[in-house]
Design a protein around this motif. Structure first.
Motif, short mmCIF file in Angstrom:
data_model
loop_
_atom_site.label_atom_id
_atom_site.label_comp_id
_atom_site.label_asym_id
_atom_site.label_seq_id
_atom_site.Cartn_x
_atom_site.Cartn_y
_atom_site.Cartn_z
N GLN A 1 7.71 3.24 -8.12
CA GLN A 1 7.43 1.56 -8.06
C GLN A 1 6.11 1.31 -8.93
OE1 GLN A 1 7.29 0.94 -3.78
NE2 GLN A 1 9.24 -0.21 -3.86
N ARG A 2 4.98 2.28 -8.60
CA ARG A 2 3.88 2.16 -9.27
C ARG A 2 4.05 2.33 -10.87
NH1 ARG A 2 2.09 4.78 -4.68
NH2 ARG A 2 1.64 6.96 -5.94
N ASP A 3 4.75 3.56 -11.13
CA ASP A 3 5.27 3.96 -12.56
C ASP A 3 5.75 2.84 -12.99
OD1 ASP A 3 4.02 6.28 -12.17
OD2 ASP A 3 5.82 7.53 -11.98
N SER A 4 6.92 2.10 -12.63
CA SER A 4 7.36 1.03 -13.17
C SER A 4 6.49 -0.12 -13.35
CB SER A 4 8.49 0.52 -12.50
OG SER A 4 9.34 -0.59 -12.74
N ALA A 5 5.56 -0.50 -12.42
CA ALA A 5 4.84 -1.64 -12.57
C ALA A 5 3.69 -1.45 -13.95
CB ALA A 5 3.61 -1.72 -11.72
N ILE B 1 0.79 -1.08 0.08
CA ILE B 1 -0.23 -0.18 -0.08
C ILE B 1 0.86 1.13 -0.13
CG2 ILE B 1 -1.68 1.44 1.37
CD1 ILE B 1 -2.75 -1.21 2.28
N GLY B 2 1.87 1.19 0.59
CA GLY B 2 2.86 2.41 0.57
C GLY B 2 3.67 2.41 -0.41
#
Length: 245
Positions: free
Chosen positions: A145-149, A139-140
């Motif tokens: 990290q989200r952009d990479s995913a 969640i944090g």
């Protein structure tokens, strides 16, 4: 007393009798027709195989000429039929070669299609893996990290679109290759049927040649009967025909 030596003596014997020839032949033509020539006369000496007389051979000569022409025509037809067989054999060989190449091409296209399906499956798995990886972020998770995913998901989706496009191309190519192989196989059947027909025609043509030769032999045999030939040597005792009879 010693025996007496024989004494030669000449004795003339006079007797009545009939002289008979060692062999005799009564000859006649083996066919009917107008006598064209008589080449001997009574009292002539002849030898075995000599022609004594002939019947007019105009019609017989025409028959022989026509029969020979029929033989030549039949032989020409037979040669043409045999050439057609050679051509049909070459066509069949070419068709079989083309069918073999088309079958190989179809096999390669279907192998490519199988590989393309595998590529789509792999791309789908990559998309699922990328989505699962994004879902597994804590969640944090940081923005990078989200952009990479998300980038991984976009990349996997792009690869899936490319794989699906490749699959459609492979399907079209496999369909075309299979159709070409089927058409080539059909051409082999057509060529084989043509060869069978050509061979049957050649056999029939050879039979016509044999028939024509037999007819020519018969025509020559008939023409030979127009000559009266003595089988023996001797003296002609009588002649009962004359030219024009």
């Amino acid at each position: 007393a010693p025996p007496l030596a024989p004494i030669p003596a000449a004795v003339d014997v006079v007797a009545d009798g009939v002289v008979q020839p060692v062999s005799r032949a009564e000859l006649a033509f083996g066919t009917t027709g107008l006598v064209a020539s008589v080449d001997v006369a009574e009292g002539d000496r002849v030898t075995a195989g000599q022609i004594l007389a002939t019947v007019d051979d105009t019609a017989a000569a025409a028959s022989v000429t026509q029969a020979d022409a029929s033989v030549a025509s039949a032989e020409a037809s037979a040669a043409g039929a045999q050439a057609a067989v050679v051509g049909a054999e070459a066509q069949l060989a070419a068709s079989e070669q083309a069918a073999s190449e088309a079958a190989n091409a179809a096999a390669a296209a279907n192998a490519s299609l199988k590989a393309a399906r595998g590529g789509v499956d792999a791309a789908e798995a990559s998309v699922d893996k990328a989505k699962s990886a994004k879902a597994a972020l804590p969640i944090g998770a940081t923005r990078p990290q989200r952009d990479s995913a998300n980038a991984d998901i976009d990349l996997a989706n792009g690869q899936r679109r490319s794989a699906r496009a490749d699959l459609e191309v492979a399907k079209a190519q496999a369909f075309a290759a299979d159709d070409a192989a089927a058409q080539a196989a059909l051409q082999v059947d057509v060529a084989r049927a043509a060869l069978d027909e050509a061979e049957a025609s050649a056999v029939a043509a050879e039979a016509r040649v044999e028939e024509a030769i037999a007819a020519a032999d018969q025509a020559r045999a008939a023409a030979a009967e127009l000559e009266l030939v003595t089988p023996i040597s001797g003296v002609v005792s009588s002649v009962d025909v004359k030219p024009g009879d």
